[in-house]
Structures are given as C-alpha cells and as structure tokens.
Design a protein around this motif. Structure first.
Motif, PDB file in Angstrom:
ATOM      1  N   THR A  41       0.945  -1.170  -0.033  1.00 44.05           N
ATOM      2  CA  THR A  41       0.004   0.031  -0.053  1.00 44.05           C
ATOM      3  C   THR A  41       0.939   0.985  -0.058  1.00 44.05           C
ATOM      4  N   PRO A  43       0.291   5.046   0.670  1.00 42.28           N
ATOM      5  CA  PRO A  43      -0.423   6.092   0.894  1.00 42.28           C
ATOM      6  C   PRO A  43       0.566   7.280   0.692  1.00 42.28           C
ATOM      7  N   TRP A  55      -0.269   1.053   9.230  1.00 40.62           N
ATOM      8  CA  TRP A  55      -1.129   1.391   8.336  1.00 40.62           C
ATOM      9  C   TRP A  55      -2.233   0.026   8.091  1.00 40.62           C
ATOM     10  N   ASP A  56      -3.449   0.320   7.985  1.00 38.23           N
ATOM     11  CA  ASP A  56      -4.404  -0.703   7.675  1.00 38.23           C
ATOM     12  C   ASP A  56      -4.285  -0.878   6.074  1.00 38.23           C
ATOM     13  N   CYS A  57      -4.215  -2.299   5.578  1.00 46.69           N
ATOM     14  CA  CYS A  57      -4.290  -2.750   4.145  1.00 46.69           C
ATOM     15  C   CYS A  57      -5.704  -2.419   3.752  1.00 46.69           C
ATOM     16  N   PRO A  58      -5.854  -1.619   2.580  1.00 48.16           N
ATOM     17  CA  PRO A  58      -6.987  -1.504   2.111  1.00 48.16           C
ATOM     18  C   PRO A  58      -7.535  -2.564   1.489  1.00 48.16           C
ATOM     19  N   ARG A  59      -6.846  -3.677   1.077  1.00 54.47           N
ATOM     20  CA  ARG A  59      -7.379  -5.040   0.432  1.00 54.47           C
ATOM     21  C   ARG A  59      -7.960  -6.027   1.275  1.00 54.47           C
ATOM     22  N   GLY A  61      -7.330  -5.793   4.909  1.00 52.95           N
ATOM     23  CA  GLY A  61      -7.811  -4.977   6.720  1.00 52.95           C
ATOM     24  C   GLY A  61      -6.638  -5.700   7.368  1.00 52.95           C
TER      25      GLY A  61
END
Length: 118
Positions: A41, A43, A55-59, A61
């Motif tokens: 990720t 950002p 950081w939380d993975c957007p794919r 979680g």
C-alpha cells in the motif's frame, strides 16, 4: 439540435482546472506499507507530516508496516464468549453453589414474611 463533440450539460469555457488556476500542489511523500498477505500500500502524505509506523491494508484489512521482509502478524481473533463463560472464569462451582444457596434462602425468607407473593 446542433451536432458536435461537446459534452452534454457542459458550458462553453468549462474545462479541467490547471495548475495555473489552482496554484501549485503541496509536496507529497509516498510511503510503502506491507501486510502479512504481501500486499503493498502506498498512501501519500504531506512532505512535512509525521509518518505512522502502521497502516491498515485496504485490500485485506490486516495491519501493515514499513518492513517488507517482516510484516506484522495477523491479529489473534478471540472467540465470542457468553456472559456465563465470563462468570465461570471468575467463580468456581463450589462458590456458585454457595451463592445459589444464599439467594434461595433469602427468597424463601422473603416469601415467608409475605414480602414476595409469587
């Protein structure tokens, strides 16, 4: 109707705003975070911002960090516990029997005195 390649609903002179009209964009810093599923990720942060360690993975979680070779492990999922399970953790069977005996005796005494009718 007139033909042409005009976008319906637009007006003459409408177009994308360029850098000249908006000003310069703030400087950005792209940081790579890696999760246990090997997702990357990236950002964007302001150049003068403090970069977070996780950081939380957007794919998926899962939590991710800056180290690609050693991403954080997935969090441990605790099974759902009922109220009775929590009570059994705090009290032994002997203590529960004593509390039940005490509560029943109190109820019998209240019924005998006419305080409780049922």
């Amino acid at each position: 109707m007139t033909g042409g390649s005009a976008i319906r609903g637009s007006r003459v002179g409408a177009g994308p705003m360029g850098e000249a009209e908006r000003g310069d964009a703030a400087p950005r810093l792209y940081v790579s975070y890696y999760c246990a599923n090997r997702h990357e990720t990236r950002p964007a942060f302001a150049a003068d911002a403090q970069i977070p360690d996780t950081w939380d993975c957007p794919r998926c979680g899962l939590p991710s960090n800056l180290d690609s070779t050693n991403p954080p492990p997935p969090p441990k999922i605790e099974p759902y516990k009922t109220h009775l399970a929590y009570v059994k953790e705090r009290r032994s069977d002997a203590e529960a029997a004593d509390i039940l005996k005490e509560a029943l005796q109190s109820l019998r005494d209240r019924r005998a005195s006419g305080e409780v009718i049922y």
